[in-house]
Design a protein around this motif. Structure first.
Motif, short mmCIF file in Angstrom:
data_model
loop_
_atom_site.label_atom_id
_atom_site.label_comp_id
_atom_site.label_asym_id
_atom_site.label_seq_id
_atom_site.Cartn_x
_atom_site.Cartn_y
_atom_site.Cartn_z
N CYS A 23 -14.93 -92.37 7.13
CA CYS A 23 -14.50 -93.76 7.31
C CYS A 23 -13.15 -93.81 8.00
O CYS A 23 -12.10 -93.55 7.40
N ALA A 24 -13.15 -94.15 9.29
CA ALA A 24 -11.92 -94.16 10.09
C ALA A 24 -10.97 -95.27 9.69
O ALA A 24 -9.79 -95.23 10.02
N GLU A 25 -11.47 -96.28 8.99
CA GLU A 25 -10.64 -97.40 8.56
C GLU A 25 -9.97 -97.16 7.21
O GLU A 25 -9.21 -98.01 6.74
N HIS A 76 -2.83 -100.99 6.46
CA HIS A 76 -3.30 -100.08 5.41
C HIS A 76 -3.16 -98.62 5.84
O HIS A 76 -2.68 -97.77 5.08
N LEU A 77 -3.56 -98.32 7.09
CA LEU A 77 -3.48 -96.95 7.59
C LEU A 77 -2.05 -96.49 7.78
O LEU A 77 -1.72 -95.32 7.52
N GLY A 91 -7.99 -95.57 13.67
CA GLY A 91 -7.41 -94.28 13.30
C GLY A 91 -7.33 -94.15 11.81
O GLY A 91 -7.18 -95.13 11.09
N GLY A 92 -7.40 -92.95 11.31
CA GLY A 92 -7.33 -92.78 9.86
C GLY A 92 -7.13 -91.34 9.49
O GLY A 92 -7.21 -90.44 10.32
N CYS A 97 -8.91 -91.81 15.27
CA CYS A 97 -10.33 -91.50 15.21
C CYS A 97 -10.70 -90.66 16.43
O CYS A 97 -10.31 -90.99 17.55
N PRO A 98 -11.45 -89.57 16.27
CA PRO A 98 -11.80 -88.71 17.41
C PRO A 98 -12.49 -89.45 18.54
O PRO A 98 -12.38 -89.06 19.70
N SER A 99 -13.22 -90.53 18.23
CA SER A 99 -13.92 -91.25 19.29
C SER A 99 -12.98 -92.04 20.17
O SER A 99 -13.36 -92.47 21.26
N ALA A 100 -11.74 -92.26 19.73
CA ALA A 100 -10.78 -93.03 20.52
C ALA A 100 -9.61 -92.18 21.00
O ALA A 100 -8.80 -92.65 21.79
#
Length: 245
Positions: A23-25, A76-77, A91-92, A97-100
């Motif tokens: 969960c990236a969030e 939150h992050l 990102g988290g 996040c690896p996709s971004a």
């Protein structure tokens, strides 16, 4: 408002923590040995965590829930990182996040099992899952390839190795919003078009697993069964795994 939200069955959860990592969030935490949804406002409802759960404790359901709040996720992050510099809203876990995340492959490495290049194997249009019509005659009794948008760019042998002989639908589980529509279209392709097989190609990034989870939900909801294959592609174009599930 009514929207998709992650539901956790604590009776099945063993607290392994794989869902929280996916969960990236940062919407999921392990509390007292069980996965918990920290806040509905942090959950985007895309289900990236579903494919990581080995116990089947995670589902996505449409119900009344607070709206997803990207600004609240960002705050939150940042708090979780101890006030570190802002990153992508997705990102988290201390990093983007690896996709971004921006990556520059300065020296292209040859895949360990390269596939020969060739002409396009695409046989129809449109291909975006939101636009396709399951009743189109070319889907009838076809072998369907459901691909994450990025996969064809990463996988050098996409056409020759996977698209050849299959009909195509593409989608992004992170950026596309029509998840309920996608579920119904996949279900219709299984039940009405009576596709023979369903192959899902996803990238190794956590959010991409949501596309395979969507395919699993469609297969479970359909009145007939079809063989389902998952192919996971690495960021350098290598095949990390390929299996019928």
């Amino acid at each position: 408002m009514k929207r998709n939200i992650v539901i956790i069955d604590e009776s099945k959860c063993d607290g392994c923590g794989l869902c929280a990592q996916a969960c990236a969030e940062g919407a999921i935490r392990i509390v007292a040995g069980k996965a918990k949804l920290v806040s509905e406002t942090y959950c985007d409802g895309l289900g990236a965590c579903l494919g990581e759960c080995p116990r089947g404790a995670m589902t996505v359901e449409a119900r009344e829930a607070a709206a997803f709040d990207p600004a609240a996720v960002q705050e939150h992050l940042e708090k979780a990182r101890g006030g570190a510099a802002p990153a992508s809203v997705h990102g988290g876990h201390g990093q983007a996040c690896p996709s971004a995340r921006m990556m520059d492959f300065k020296a292209a490495a040859a895949p360990s099992d390269p596939m020969a290049a060739g002409p396009s194997a695409l046989t129809h249009w449109p291909i975006q899952l939101q636009l396709i019509a399951p009743a189109a005659p070319y889907f009838k009794n076809a072998d369907l390839l459901l691909s994450a948008d990025c996969a064809a760019y990463a996988l050098g042998g996409f056409h020759a190795g996977y698209l050849q002989g299959r009909r195509l639908a593409i989608a992004c589980p992170k950026l596309d919003s029509e998840q309920d529509v996608y579920l119904e279209k996949l279900k219709s392709l299984i039940e009405d078009a009576r596709i023979n097989t369903l192959t899902v190609i996803i990238m190794q990034v956590p959010c991409c697993s949501g596309l395979f989870a969507l395919a699993q939900r469609a297969c479970a909801a359909a009145s007939r069964k079809v063989p389902l294959k998952r192919v996971v592609v690495g960021l350098r174009g290598e095949i990390l795994s390929e299996e019928w599930v």
